[in-house]
Enzyme design. Structure first.
Site, short mmCIF file in Angstrom:
data_model
loop_
_atom_site.label_atom_id
_atom_site.label_comp_id
_atom_site.label_asym_id
_atom_site.label_seq_id
_atom_site.Cartn_x
_atom_site.Cartn_y
_atom_site.Cartn_z
N HIS A 107 0.85 -1.20 0.00
CA HIS A 107 0.00 0.00 0.00
C HIS A 107 0.88 1.24 0.00
O HIS A 107 1.99 1.22 0.55
CB HIS A 107 -0.94 0.01 1.21
CG HIS A 107 -0.24 -0.18 2.52
ND1 HIS A 107 0.16 -1.42 2.98
CD2 HIS A 107 0.15 0.71 3.47
CE1 HIS A 107 0.76 -1.29 4.15
NE2 HIS A 107 0.78 0.00 4.46
N HIS A 109 0.91 5.24 1.08
CA HIS A 109 0.27 6.28 1.88
C HIS A 109 0.34 7.61 1.14
O HIS A 109 1.40 7.98 0.61
CB HIS A 109 1.03 6.49 3.20
CG HIS A 109 1.03 5.34 4.14
ND1 HIS A 109 0.18 5.24 5.22
CD2 HIS A 109 1.78 4.21 4.18
CE1 HIS A 109 0.43 4.12 5.88
NE2 HIS A 109 1.40 3.49 5.27
P1 AMP Z 1 1.71 0.36 7.38
O1 AMP Z 1 2.04 0.56 8.80
O2 AMP Z 1 2.52 1.11 6.40
O3 AMP Z 1 1.61 -1.12 7.10
O4 AMP Z 1 0.29 1.01 7.16
C1 AMP Z 1 -0.91 0.38 7.43
C2 AMP Z 1 -1.88 1.51 7.52
O5 AMP Z 1 -3.16 0.95 7.43
C3 AMP Z 1 -1.80 2.28 8.83
O6 AMP Z 1 -1.60 3.65 8.54
C4 AMP Z 1 -3.15 2.01 9.49
O7 AMP Z 1 -3.62 3.15 10.14
C5 AMP Z 1 -4.01 1.64 8.31
N1 AMP Z 1 -5.11 0.74 8.57
C6 AMP Z 1 -5.10 -0.37 9.35
N2 AMP Z 1 -6.31 -0.97 9.29
C7 AMP Z 1 -7.07 -0.23 8.46
C8 AMP Z 1 -8.42 -0.33 7.99
N3 AMP Z 1 -9.22 -1.32 8.38
N4 AMP Z 1 -8.89 0.61 7.14
C9 AMP Z 1 -8.08 1.63 6.75
N5 AMP Z 1 -6.80 1.78 7.15
C10 AMP Z 1 -6.31 0.86 7.99
#
Ligand code: AMP
Length: 144
Positions: A107, A109
């Site tokens: 993903h 950001h």
């Molecule tokens: P990372 O730490 O780069 O793996 O980012 C994962 C991101 O996903 C974090 O910024 C979380 O806040 C976000 N996240 C986790 N669960 C969800 C969800 N159900 N819907 C939207 N964002 C999420």
């Protein structure tokens, strides 16, 4: 989790893609889905993920997926700028636990930034859903 490992299709983003978990959607096409981050580090923080992928991180992803993914990231980032008028935007991926990665489906950001407004904590407080829906609608309206 390290940089290396096996894709787990029980991860939350895989569930969102299968419609098994909710998401506040911003944009989608045949290649990607973009939705609001529920623990935003700034107003308008959203994510873009590839739909057809079992890559855990950016390094593992196939070139033919990276192309459409990054084009969509640019589209959503431009829409975010048009909708929210930030002073800057962070566009980032975390790869491996040591970098801060918590969800192991690739993903990107998109995090708008305003002068003088500190970045929120990664994985901080949960957003108000109505506020997220309003922001998603504002950004979606500017996708060109
Ligand atoms: P990372 O730490 O780069 O793996 O980012 C994962 C991101 O996903 C974090 O910024 C979380 O806040 C976000 N996240 C986790 N669960 C969800 C969800 N159900 N819907 C939207 N964002 C999420």
């Amino acid at each position: 989790m390290s940089l290396d490992g096996t894709y787990d299709d029980g991860n939350i983003f895989a569930k969102i893609l299968r419609g098994e978990a909710p998401a506040v959607r911003v944009f989608e096409d045949s290649h990607v889905l973009s939705f609001m981050d529920v623990f935003p580090q700034a107003k308008g923080h959203c994510l873009v993920i590839p739909k057809h992928s079992t890559a855990r991180n950016f390094l593992e992803e196939a070139p033919e997926v990276i192309g459409p993914l990054m084009l969509a990231v640019q589209r959503v980032a431009r829409a975010t700028r048009a909708a929210l008028d930030p002073d800057g935007l962070m566009i980032t991926t975390f790869n491996g636990a040591a970098s801060g990665q918590t969800v192991y489906h690739l993903h990107v950001h998109i995090i708008p930034r305003w002068d003088g407004v500190p970045l929120g904590r990664h994985g901080g407080g949960m957003a108000d859903m109505e506020e997220l829906k309003a922001l998603a609608a504002q950004i979606a309206a500017k996708v060109a």
